[in-house]
Design a protein around this motif. Structure first.
Motif, short mmCIF file in Angstrom:
data_model
loop_
_atom_site.label_atom_id
_atom_site.label_comp_id
_atom_site.label_asym_id
_atom_site.label_seq_id
_atom_site.Cartn_x
_atom_site.Cartn_y
_atom_site.Cartn_z
N ALA C 52 0.81 -1.22 0.00
CA ALA C 52 0.00 0.00 0.00
C ALA C 52 0.84 1.27 0.00
CB ALA C 52 -0.94 -0.01 1.20
N LYS C 55 2.71 2.58 -3.28
CA LYS C 55 1.71 1.78 -4.01
C LYS C 55 2.36 0.97 -5.12
CE LYS C 55 -1.71 5.40 -3.10
NZ LYS C 55 -2.63 6.39 -3.67
N LEU C 56 3.05 -0.11 -4.72
CA LEU C 56 3.85 -0.87 -5.68
C LEU C 56 3.52 -2.36 -5.64
CD1 LEU C 56 7.44 0.61 -5.16
CD2 LEU C 56 5.86 1.05 -7.06
N THR C 57 3.64 -2.98 -6.81
CA THR C 57 3.66 -4.43 -6.88
C THR C 57 5.12 -4.87 -6.82
OG1 THR C 57 1.65 -4.53 -8.23
CG2 THR C 57 3.14 -6.44 -8.34
N LEU C 75 -0.80 -6.63 -10.14
CA LEU C 75 -1.11 -5.22 -10.41
C LEU C 75 -2.56 -5.07 -10.87
CD1 LEU C 75 -0.15 -2.28 -10.66
CD2 LEU C 75 0.68 -2.82 -12.95
N ALA C 78 -4.64 -5.33 -7.81
CA ALA C 78 -4.33 -4.03 -7.18
C ALA C 78 -4.55 -3.99 -5.67
CB ALA C 78 -5.08 -2.88 -7.85
N LEU C 125 -11.15 3.93 0.15
CA LEU C 125 -9.81 3.62 0.66
C LEU C 125 -8.97 2.85 -0.34
CD1 LEU C 125 -7.62 3.39 2.88
CD2 LEU C 125 -8.86 1.40 3.76
N GLY C 126 -9.55 1.76 -0.89
CA GLY C 126 -8.75 0.91 -1.76
C GLY C 126 -9.57 -0.24 -2.31
N THR D 136 -4.32 1.26 0.69
CA THR D 136 -4.61 1.74 -0.66
C THR D 136 -4.15 0.74 -1.72
OG1 THR D 136 -2.50 2.90 -0.53
CG2 THR D 136 -4.48 4.18 -0.05
N ALA D 137 -4.80 0.81 -2.89
CA ALA D 137 -4.46 -0.10 -3.99
C ALA D 137 -3.14 0.32 -4.62
CB ALA D 137 -5.58 -0.10 -5.02
N VAL D 138 -2.50 -0.62 -5.30
CA VAL D 138 -1.21 -0.33 -5.94
C VAL D 138 -1.43 0.20 -7.35
CG1 VAL D 138 -0.06 -2.10 -4.59
CG2 VAL D 138 -0.93 -2.66 -6.87
N THR D 139 -0.41 0.86 -7.88
CA THR D 139 -0.57 1.50 -9.18
C THR D 139 0.47 1.10 -10.22
OG1 THR D 139 0.69 3.36 -8.31
CG2 THR D 139 -1.72 3.56 -8.27
N ARG D 140 1.60 0.53 -9.78
CA ARG D 140 2.60 0.07 -10.74
C ARG D 140 3.53 -0.96 -10.13
NH1 ARG D 140 7.42 2.39 -9.68
NH2 ARG D 140 7.38 4.21 -8.33
N ILE D 141 4.37 -1.57 -10.99
CA ILE D 141 5.32 -2.60 -10.56
C ILE D 141 6.62 -1.94 -10.14
CG2 ILE D 141 6.65 -4.62 -11.36
CD1 ILE D 141 4.24 -5.11 -13.34
#
Lengths: 162, 162, 162, 162
Positions: C52, C55-57, C75, C78, C125-126, D136-141
């Protein structure tokens, strides 16, 4: 067959000692240590483990005194694939399941802060743990009063309901 | 009490050997084998297990050579409710938790491809595994250089991050 | 509340996909991967996991194609703290207990090589995984003949006794 | 079906929150707490768990603030047999396996110190947890540089070899 009682070195019995059997020493010595890091926040511990070829005691940890003691004790036992874990601020109940479920662990011989002796047999091939003396032997069965007292002690240690 | 060191037969130490204690032999011998089939794709293995009444070594598996060796080794140990698992293309770290979590398994004495001796005690009633020699004993603690080398070896074996 | 079905990308459904919930992403992404290395000899796999903040995978593995797919699927889902494991030469039965017993894992949502959709809810939130579609729905109960046939198939796959 | 996002109350996100599903509330609420006492030395924690008949949130623990928060959050979720664990000085990796292996626990929905929302569905009968938003949700790798940084962070947190 020659049987010998190897005393575990543990100054003032202040550390917790766990002795067990596993395999794949070059991997497992480090990997049990890393697994222990997840078990208790801020754990101080060391893992020593014996390898048959080459005939070495491997050791890893995050405390020099514990590393020295764990390695010394593993070397004194000498039996291959035996490991010795020593912890300063964590009890066996905090880490035994983590160790038992490690994929390279066969079993655990003993876990205690008592004075410990490891009974080691020697053959032409090598050495084997055949038993452990974990403190002095008992002499009688507790009374109802002593049962009540031990439960009070457990509660004083924090193991109680609100 | 008579103590005997039973050598595990394992030509060129090319198979992995796991020796443990369980119960309900007529069920467990087959069921540990079936559990192992879930552990590793295409696993080649055999399970032999001793039963006190009738006095038989039971055996199951999917490879004739492994079945013959596992059964021979279990019979040589002779102690009732002891099982011997032998695998060709799977290591103990791939299968130990599967075996440990099997509902009939008590514990695992040893898991290794080292030369193994099982220390067996004999009483009037029967036989007991009292320890295992899992390769030669160690003679000293590793140096920092040897520690570095073993970690490189572990990485070369594939146990590393990208 | 907005609900969306996220399709898992899995060319020709040739890889095994496992989706679950865990925590401590910066540690766990690597550590699940390392645990998988002990589960199956020569396993090819990748682990991607969402974090979170930032915000990364996160992704790790030992096969570039699997890493790319696992990261892309994580991703697309998400939702934070969700992980996606993809394996090429190992089945869920070979690795699920290893993942379930990992100390940072909460639960596993789905494990399959079927076409998969992850049902994702979105709040201010998400995002949250609220369910998984694991292949087409069923329409009737098996016959005795079909039961016999499936058992024959299981036996043909090697899950049989000698 | 009515879906609602229940915000978990956690001032400054300073506590760890674990939400799961179990059964036998009158036993389990206390027994998970006692199991947690074995997991981490000096752990401060509380367990709240919902019971359908009578319609009550049960709570136990060794810290009044945590008990108040755990009970409040369990009551807000309201779904029966759901439990909420809150800890102050222990992380999910220190306690998740203890909870997962508890004999009354079905599964764990989420374990995190992120802002959490529990997605709750309501039917005529009662309420169900259908998902959790865990931050929060993720947005990129991640980039290779970010991967390197997270591994340095993990090492700084103490998860490293000597």
């Amino acid at each position: 067959m020659k049987l010998e009682a190897v005393k575990i070195e543990n100054p003032d019995n202040k550390y917790q000692v766990i002795v067990g059997q596993a395999n794949f020493t070059i991997f497992t010595c480090d990997d049990i240590f890393k697994a222990l890091l997840t078990a208790v926040p801020g754990i101080k511990c060391a893992v020593a483990m014996n390898e048959a070829a080459p005939k070495l005691t491997r050791v890893t940890g995050n405390d020099e005194k514990l590393k020295e003691l764990a390695a010394k004790n593993a070397l004194a036992i000498a039996a291959s694939h035996v490991f010795v874990v020593m912890t300063e601020n964590a009890f066996p109940i905090n880490v035994l399941n983590t160790i038992k479920l490690h994929p390279a662990v066969c079993n655990i011989y003993v876990a205690s802060a008592n004075p410990i002796e490891i009974i080691v047999a020697e053959t032409e091939l090598g050495k084997a743990v055949v038993g452990t003396v974990d403190g002095t032997a008992v002499t009688r069965i507790e009374s109802e009063e002593e049962k009540r007292e031990r439960r009070e002690t457990v509660a004083k240690l924090g193991y109680k309901l609100d």
